[in-house]
Structures are given as structure tokens and as C-alpha cells.
Design a protein around this motif. Structure first.
Motif, PDB file in Angstrom:
ATOM      1  N   ASP A  66      42.611  55.482  32.811  1.00  0.00           N
ATOM      2  CA  ASP A  66      43.550  55.457  31.660  1.00  0.00           C
ATOM      3  C   ASP A  66      43.920  54.012  31.368  1.00  0.00           C
ATOM      4  O   ASP A  66      43.517  53.024  31.450  1.00  0.00           O
ATOM      5  N   ARG A  67      44.640  53.959  30.145  1.00  0.00           N
ATOM      6  CA  ARG A  67      45.105  52.525  29.692  1.00  0.00           C
ATOM      7  C   ARG A  67      45.430  51.575  30.614  1.00  0.00           C
ATOM      8  O   ARG A  67      45.434  50.214  30.389  1.00  0.00           O
ATOM      9  N   SER A  68      46.302  52.286  31.469  1.00  0.00           N
ATOM     10  CA  SER A  68      46.637  51.057  32.597  1.00  0.00           C
ATOM     11  C   SER A  68      45.761  50.801  33.456  1.00  0.00           C
ATOM     12  O   SER A  68      45.888  49.562  34.045  1.00  0.00           O
ATOM     13  N   GLY A  69      44.520  51.186  33.424  1.00  0.00           N
ATOM     14  CA  GLY A  69      43.631  50.837  34.422  1.00  0.00           C
ATOM     15  C   GLY A  69      43.818  51.448  36.065  1.00  0.00           C
ATOM     16  O   GLY A  69      42.881  50.880  36.727  1.00  0.00           O
ATOM     17  N   ARG A  70      44.555  52.172  36.068  1.00  0.00           N
ATOM     18  CA  ARG A  70      44.971  52.541  37.564  1.00  0.00           C
ATOM     19  C   ARG A  70      44.639  54.237  37.750  1.00  0.00           C
ATOM     20  O   ARG A  70      44.415  54.308  39.069  1.00  0.00           O
ATOM     21  N   LYS A  71      44.710  54.908  36.936  1.00  0.00           N
ATOM     22  CA  LYS A  71      44.610  56.294  36.956  1.00  0.00           C
ATOM     23  C   LYS A  71      43.140  56.675  36.383  1.00  0.00           C
ATOM     24  O   LYS A  71      42.939  56.387  35.357  1.00  0.00           O
ATOM     25  N   MET A  72      42.724  57.343  37.444  1.00  0.00           N
ATOM     26  CA  MET A  72      41.218  58.049  37.069  1.00  0.00           C
ATOM     27  C   MET A  72      41.334  58.894  35.790  1.00  0.00           C
ATOM     28  O   MET A  72      42.212  59.902  36.275  1.00  0.00           O
ATOM     29  N   ILE A  73      40.449  58.955  34.843  1.00  0.00           N
ATOM     30  CA  ILE A  73      40.410  60.121  33.955  1.00  0.00           C
ATOM     31  C   ILE A  73      39.078  60.826  34.087  1.00  0.00           C
ATOM     32  O   ILE A  73      38.636  61.534  32.806  1.00  0.00           O
ATOM     33  N   VAL A  74      38.190  60.532  35.098  1.00  0.00           N
ATOM     34  CA  VAL A  74      36.949  61.263  35.398  1.00  0.00           C
ATOM     35  C   VAL A  74      37.358  62.132  36.697  1.00  0.00           C
ATOM     36  O   VAL A  74      38.130  61.745  37.479  1.00  0.00           O
ATOM     37  N   ASP A  75      36.548  63.083  36.840  1.00  0.00           N
ATOM     38  CA  ASP A  75      36.687  64.024  38.034  1.00  0.00           C
ATOM     39  C   ASP A  75      36.097  63.226  39.610  1.00  0.00           C
ATOM     40  O   ASP A  75      36.514  63.454  40.401  1.00  0.00           O
ATOM     41  N   ARG A  76      34.925  62.595  39.042  1.00  0.00           N
ATOM     42  CA  ARG A  76      34.368  61.643  40.328  1.00  0.00           C
ATOM     43  C   ARG A  76      33.702  60.241  39.875  1.00  0.00           C
ATOM     44  O   ARG A  76      33.137  60.437  38.853  1.00  0.00           O
ATOM     45  N   VAL A  77      33.867  59.412  40.767  1.00  0.00           N
ATOM     46  CA  VAL A  77      32.943  58.324  40.579  1.00  0.00           C
ATOM     47  C   VAL A  77      31.837  58.355  41.893  1.00  0.00           C
ATOM     48  O   VAL A  77      32.208  58.044  42.787  1.00  0.00           O
ATOM     49  N   VAL A  78      30.819  58.383  41.101  1.00  0.00           N
ATOM     50  CA  VAL A  78      29.448  58.275  42.042  1.00  0.00           C
ATOM     51  C   VAL A  78      29.190  56.757  42.400  1.00  0.00           C
ATOM     52  O   VAL A  78      29.090  55.921  41.265  1.00  0.00           O
ATOM     53  N   ARG A  79      28.974  56.484  43.639  1.00  0.00           N
ATOM     54  CA  ARG A  79      28.760  55.209  44.088  1.00  0.00           C
ATOM     55  C   ARG A  79      27.191  54.894  43.808  1.00  0.00           C
ATOM     56  O   ARG A  79      26.368  55.707  44.429  1.00  0.00           O
ATOM     57  N   TYR A  80      26.730  53.885  43.277  1.00  0.00           N
ATOM     58  CA  TYR A  80      25.238  53.579  42.843  1.00  0.00           C
ATOM     59  C   TYR A  80      24.600  53.439  44.094  1.00  0.00           C
ATOM     60  O   TYR A  80      23.454  53.915  44.289  1.00  0.00           O
ATOM     61  N   GLU A  81      25.297  52.904  45.257  1.00  0.00           N
ATOM     62  CA  GLU A  81      24.807  52.772  46.408  1.00  0.00           C
ATOM     63  C   GLU A  81      24.506  53.803  47.249  1.00  0.00           C
ATOM     64  O   GLU A  81      23.740  53.876  48.268  1.00  0.00           O
ATOM     65  N   ASN A  82      24.916  54.927  46.763  1.00  0.00           N
ATOM     66  CA  ASN A  82      24.623  56.175  47.082  1.00  0.00           C
ATOM     67  C   ASN A  82      24.156  57.056  46.274  1.00  0.00           C
ATOM     68  O   ASN A  82      24.407  58.483  46.254  1.00  0.00           O
ATOM     69  N   LEU A  83      23.544  56.745  45.098  1.00  0.00           N
ATOM     70  CA  LEU A  83      23.497  57.394  43.982  1.00  0.00           C
ATOM     71  C   LEU A  83      22.665  58.817  43.912  1.00  0.00           C
ATOM     72  O   LEU A  83      23.204  59.796  43.560  1.00  0.00           O
ATOM     73  N   PHE A  84      21.477  59.032  44.797  1.00  0.00           N
ATOM     74  CA  PHE A  84      20.772  60.084  44.727  1.00  0.00           C
ATOM     75  C   PHE A  84      21.481  61.146  45.497  1.00  0.00           C
ATOM     76  O   PHE A  84      21.536  62.604  45.373  1.00  0.00           O
ATOM     77  N   ALA A  85      22.105  60.916  46.796  1.00  0.00           N
ATOM     78  CA  ALA A  85      22.958  61.905  47.694  1.00  0.00           C
ATOM     79  C   ALA A  85      24.159  62.339  46.846  1.00  0.00           C
ATOM     80  O   ALA A  85      24.289  63.517  46.809  1.00  0.00           O
ATOM     81  N   GLU A  86      24.963  61.539  46.122  1.00  0.00           N
ATOM     82  CA  GLU A  86      26.126  61.826  45.464  1.00  0.00           C
ATOM     83  C   GLU A  86      25.797  62.579  44.121  1.00  0.00           C
ATOM     84  O   GLU A  86      26.265  63.520  43.825  1.00  0.00           O
ATOM     85  N   LEU A  87      24.435  62.239  43.442  1.00  0.00           N
ATOM     86  CA  LEU A  87      24.116  63.052  42.389  1.00  0.00           C
ATOM     87  C   LEU A  87      23.752  64.478  42.756  1.00  0.00           C
ATOM     88  O   LEU A  87      24.093  65.307  42.037  1.00  0.00           O
ATOM     89  N   SER A  88      23.049  64.577  43.815  1.00  0.00           N
ATOM     90  CA  SER A  88      22.774  65.922  44.244  1.00  0.00           C
ATOM     91  C   SER A  88      24.061  66.780  44.647  1.00  0.00           C
ATOM     92  O   SER A  88      23.996  67.955  44.210  1.00  0.00           O
ATOM     93  N   GLN A  89      24.980  66.101  45.280  1.00  0.00           N
ATOM     94  CA  GLN A  89      26.243  66.681  45.315  1.00  0.00           C
ATOM     95  C   GLN A  89      26.759  67.322  44.048  1.00  0.00           C
ATOM     96  O   GLN A  89      27.228  68.406  43.813  1.00  0.00           O
ATOM     97  N   VAL A  90      26.962  66.515  43.104  1.00  0.00           N
ATOM     98  CA  VAL A  90      27.550  66.696  41.758  1.00  0.00           C
ATOM     99  C   VAL A  90      26.713  67.946  40.993  1.00  0.00           C
ATOM    100  O   VAL A  90      27.259  68.877  40.572  1.00  0.00           O
ATOM    101  N   PHE A  91      25.466  67.623  41.092  1.00  0.00           N
ATOM    102  CA  PHE A  91      24.588  68.691  40.468  1.00  0.00           C
ATOM    103  C   PHE A  91      24.555  69.889  41.083  1.00  0.00           C
ATOM    104  O   PHE A  91      24.400  70.946  40.463  1.00  0.00           O
ATOM    105  N   SER A  92      24.716  70.022  42.244  1.00  0.00           N
ATOM    106  CA  SER A  92      24.824  71.287  43.111  1.00  0.00           C
ATOM    107  C   SER A  92      25.997  71.927  42.809  1.00  0.00           C
ATOM    108  O   SER A  92      26.090  73.393  42.443  1.00  0.00           O
TER     109      SER A  92
END
Length: 144
Positions: A66-92
């Protein structure tokens, strides 16, 4: 596109939901990748110190908070360092087929040296990145 702009474009219809996620990367690794891209585009003459002195970094937290920079306005932040494993979870969860690849290697030609960032940055450089990315480091608990 910042999430708040996406929200304005894709207003859900009555009874529907939209899943929002983004990808974030360890700031030091992200800066090193960004540096290699700029150095390559400038013919290899750009030093890491010169790049850091410019202070133009790929800071993204404002795109998914959000505008404060403190509250997420997305459901999930996927970490690039775990990209394929986390994308697999999201897509599943979204019932989207995913074969474990994206079929692209965007900008992979810029950074051919895969030395870990911990072995490249000196203490002063590490602090510059830490200060510039303080918000993202706090949001995601990144450590050098």
C-alpha cells in the motif's frame, strides 16, 4: 505495473476472486544482476562501485504494498531464489498446469559469472545495498 494499478484495471465481477502474486529477489543478488546488465549495455566499462554510486536500483516494494509501503496488497510474494517450487505451489492452487519451466531465460546472458554475491560485495558495498533496500529487507527478512 504496481498492484494498485492492476486492481483498477481488473475489477472483479460480483462473486469472482482474483489471485495476486509477484516475485521478489534477494536485494544483493538483484543488484548484482542489475549491475551486470548495465555493465554489459555499456560495453563492460562500468565498475560495480560506479554502478552503486549512481544509486539507481531496481527497488520494487512500492509495486506490491500500500502507499505506506508496509502492508502487502498482493496475496503472495514468491521468492526468486525458490522461483520454480513456489510457482508450482501458486499454479497448483489456481489449477493452472505448470511443467516447472517458464520457457524463457530473460536477461540471463548478462551475468555469466555465477560467483555468489556474498563473495563479490565488500562491506561498504554491502551496506549501500542494505540501506537502499531497507524496506524490502524488512518486509521479507532478507539477510546478506
Amino acid at each position: 505495473m504496481p498492484a494498485r494499478e492492476v486492481r483498477n484495471v481488473f475489477q472483479p465481477l460480483s462473486g469472482t476472486t482474483i489471485s495476486k502474486f509477484c516475485v521478489e529477489r534477494n536485494p544483493w543478488d538483484k543488484v548484482l544482476s542489475h549491475y551486470h546488465m548495465h555493465a554489459a549495455r555499456e560495453g563492460g566499462s562500468l565498475s560495480l562501485d560506479e554502478y552503486l554510486a549512481r544509486g539507481r536500483f531496481p527497488i520494487n516494494y512500492f509495486r506490491y504494498t500500500d502507499r505506506s509501503g508496509r502492508k502487502m496488497i498482493v496475496d503472495r510474494v514468491v521468492r526468486y531464489e525458490n522461483l520454480f517450487a513456489e510457482l508450482s505451489q501458486v499454479f497448483s492452487q489456481l489449477n493452472i498446469p505448470f511443467d516447472g519451466t517458464l520457457g524463457v531465460k530473460a536477461k540471463s546472458e548478462y551475468r555469466t559469472d555465477r560467483t555468489p554475491y556474498q563473495e563479490i560485495f565488500n562491506d561498504a558495498q554491502r551496506r549501500i545495498v542494505g540501506k537502499a533496500f531497507a524496506q524490502e529487507i524488512e518486509l521479507h527478512g532478507y539477510r546478506f
